[in-house]
Structures are given as C-alpha cells and as structure tokens.
Design an enzyme around this catalytic site. Structure first.
Site, short mmCIF file in Angstrom:
data_model
loop_
_atom_site.label_atom_id
_atom_site.label_comp_id
_atom_site.label_asym_id
_atom_site.label_seq_id
_atom_site.Cartn_x
_atom_site.Cartn_y
_atom_site.Cartn_z
N ARG A 1 0.87 -1.18 0.00
CA ARG A 1 0.00 0.00 0.00
C ARG A 1 0.90 1.23 0.00
NH1 ARG A 1 2.55 1.68 3.60
NH2 ARG A 1 1.07 3.37 3.74
N GLN B 1 -1.67 2.10 9.98
CA GLN B 1 -0.40 2.20 9.26
C GLN B 1 0.66 2.95 10.08
OE1 GLN B 1 -3.39 2.85 7.94
NE2 GLN B 1 -3.49 2.40 5.76
N ASP C 1 -1.97 10.74 -1.77
CA ASP C 1 -2.37 9.68 -2.71
C ASP C 1 -2.74 10.25 -4.07
OD1 ASP C 1 -2.96 8.60 0.13
OD2 ASP C 1 -2.69 6.89 -1.21
O1 MRU Z 1 -4.40 3.12 2.40
P1 MRU Z 1 -2.93 3.32 2.21
O2 MRU Z 1 -2.11 2.71 3.30
O3 MRU Z 1 -2.49 2.89 0.83
O4 MRU Z 1 -2.74 4.88 2.29
C1 MRU Z 1 -1.46 5.42 2.19
C2 MRU Z 1 -1.40 6.88 2.38
O5 MRU Z 1 -2.39 7.54 2.59
C3 MRU Z 1 -0.05 7.52 2.23
O6 MRU Z 1 0.06 8.64 3.04
C4 MRU Z 1 0.15 7.96 0.78
O7 MRU Z 1 -0.12 6.90 -0.10
C5 MRU Z 1 1.50 8.46 0.52
S1 MRU Z 1 2.69 7.17 0.50
C6 MRU Z 1 4.20 7.81 0.12
#
Ligand code: MRU
Length: 346
Positions: free
Chosen positions: A46, A196, A237
């Site tokens: 992720r 996370q 994202d």
């Molecule tokens: O749901 P996830 O764990 O994929 O979300 C990740 C995030 O929101 C991060 O902050 C984002 O992808 C930036 S990663 C360098």
C-alpha cells in the site's frame, strides 16, 4: 537496514506482506496480474508510489507469462491485466499513472515479437521502480532544509520506505533531515482504522533508531495546543490540479488543527501523485473500505452487530491549508494551479 518493499525475483514479483508487520516479516510472490491486483486490494502492499511500482510489475509479470504466445493472445492477456489492476484501488493516482505508462510501451511494441514486447514492459517496470527511489531521495533533499534542528515532527499514516520503492516521501524528508545531522524526533499518529502509523511508521523509525512517539489520532489537537509539535509532514495519494491533496483519512483534521495552532503543514509527494485531470479535490474518488476494519481488528470484534459503519479511507486537504508541497522538483509554497502547472513546465 534498507527496506526492499518490492523486488523482482526469478521472474516473479515479491512484496513484503505489510499486513503482517511489525509482528512478522515475510515476502509474498505474485505470479500474474490477478494475484498482483489482489495483493494491492488486500493491502499486502500500500502507499501510492509503491502501488504504482507494483502495478507496473503486475503488467510485466503477465507479459512474461505470455512471452512467446501469439500476438492476439498476448494482447488480450495484457488488456485483462490493465483492467484488473486498474480496478484494485481507486484513490492513489500513481496506480493509473503507472498503468498508462505500461500501456504506452505495449502500444509502441505492437509490431515486435511478444518476447521483445514482454522484455520492454519489464524494463519499464524496473525503471519506474528504480526511479522512485531517486525521486524519494530528491524529495528528502528538498524537504530537509524545512526541518529545524530539534524539530518534533508529526506524521500520519505511513509515507515511508514501505509506501514507496525506498526512503519514503514524508519519511524521506525526515530521514534526509536526520542524515543532515538534525536531531529530530517523530510523533507518529496511530492512523485508525488500519493502523499504518502504529504498525508501519513506528516500525520503520524504530528500525533506524529515529526517536519516535506513538500517539492515537485523537491526541493530535492536544499535543498541538501544548506546543509539542513543531511541524507536520504527510504524504499524498492524489493531488488535484489546484493543489488540493487526498491523503489518509484524518489528514484534513490535522491540517485544520495545524492552521489553528500556526504549525507548518507540508505535503511530500512525487509528480506521479499529481492528477492534472482532477480540477480540484472534489473530483478525487475516495475509497470506501470494509466495515470490518472499523468494527474490530484481526478477528476481534468490539462493535455491536447491526451497527452501520462508514469507512472512507482518504480525505481531502484543501490547498489553502498546505504550507508547502515538497516534490522531487523542489518545494512550492502555498500550492495553487499555476505553480502546479509550473512543476510540469507548462
Ligand atoms: O491506504 P494506504 O495505506 O495505501 O494509504 C497510504 C497513504 O495515505 C499515504 O500517506 C500515501 O499513499 C502516501 S505514501 C508515500
């Protein structure tokens, strides 16, 4: 320790299984595009840039499987790969950016043998992967001067090595500040519901002996009010053409609090996370995830049966709340549409 979030081994893609961290460290293999898409959907991997790299390898692995097949069969397998990978998660634009790049090479190699086309696709996946580490290091280099010696840095979710090909975006800034000799410490928000921050950011910081304090998300306002946070750095994202940024749910809350407490709020992200086709944040699709992530964790249920649940995985921070956007091309203060166009030389 250099974390290898994803790697290409023996003709297959291998991913650290991030669902098991920090308790167990193991790789899972993806031998075709469907397995790769399932791994993205299930959050084995992720984080926006890591999802982009994974999708590129997902196309490459499918191409390898059909290298040597007749052209029609190769093309239809790849078309299917593009489709399943694009349907894996909706918000991180790096996924669609990587698929578009792979599509281009597929189109350019239409008159080549399927063997040659498969090789070109693997070469591009390797390049996207290799470039990402350099891009994160450049983000770190540009961001480090914004971090004062002794700074207490709050971050949210995981925008670290695990979310990229290595080094990280928000955590890349933190790593580069540390490498520049700054005595920094990190406040990692737990990041409900998927944790996370607690599981991945805390793990990365502990691995590298960067001082880290884990807090639950609802402690952020109190810490800011008590002047215990100097700066906030998060990833993204998807960033819209006007600078609005989608990031992990809870980021918007932090940005509002940061403005109230006059704390600089930075978003660190590569250009591949900028979606010029989304005019503003309202055009960014927000993933809604399974209710089970909110009603319990790993099989332990704490909410009553029958309760209705909302689980949006991301929120939008308006550009007006962002002190600066840290990219591989440099920092833009108070991002807006014209500065964002400038990053692409337009
Ligand atoms: O749901 P996830 O764990 O994929 O979300 C990740 C995030 O929101 C991060 O902050 C984002 O992808 C930036 S990663 C360098």
């Amino acid at each position: 320790m250099q974390v290898e979030t994803l790697r290409w081994r023996d003709g297959r893609l291998e991913l650290i299984d991030q669902r098991r961290l920090p308790l167990e460290f193991e790789y899972v293999a993806c031998a075709d595009a469907v397995q790769t898409a399932n791994a993205i959907r299930a959050m084995v991997v992720r984080g926006a840039p890591a999802i982009g790299c994974t999708a590129a390898y997902g196309v490459a692995v499918e191409a390898q499987r059909h290298a040597g097949a007749a052209r029609a069969q190769f093309d239809s397998a790849l078309e299917h790969a593009f489709k399943v990978l694009a349907a894996s998660r909706p918000t991180a634009v790096n996924l669609f950016w990587a698929i578009a790049r792979m599509r281009e090479v597929h189109a350019q190699t239409r008159n080549e043998s399927t063997q040659t086309a498969a090789e070109s696709l693997l070469a591009l996946a390797r390049q996207i992967h290799g470039d990402d580490i350099g891009i994160c290091r450049a983000i770190g280099r540009h961001g480090a001067p914004l971090i004062a010696d002794g700074a207490r840095i709050m971050t949210h979710c995981n925008a670290g090595a695990l979310a990229t090909a290595g080094h990280g975006t928000a955590l890349g800034v933190i790593r580069s500040a540390r490498d520049a000799g700054k005595r920094i410490s990190v406040i990692a928000n737990e990041t409900r519901p998927y944790l996370q921050g607690a599981r991945l950011t805390a793990w990365e910081m502990v691995q590298e002996n960067i001082p880290v304090t884990l807090v639950t998300d609802n402690m952020a306002g109190h810490l800011m009010q008590q002047s215990r946070i100097d700066v906030i750095v998060v990833g993204a994202d998807r960033i819209a053409a006007n600078g609005d940024a989608a990031n992990k749910i809870g980021t918007y809350t932090l940005a509002v609090l940061a403005e109230r407490h006059r704390i600089p709020f930075y978003v660190a992200a590569p250009l591949s996370s900028i979606d010029s086709a989304s005019a503003d944040g309202s055009a960014i699709p927000i993933e809604e995830r399974d209710a089970a992530e909110v009603t319990g964790f790993r099989g332990v249920r704490w909410a009553p049966e029958g309760v209705s649940v909302a689980n949006p995985a991301f929120d939008i921070t308006p550009a007006a709340l962002i002190t600066g956007l840290i990219t591989e091309k440099g920092v833009i203060n108070r991002p807006d549409a014209s500065q964002i166009r400038g990053l692409f030389g337009r």
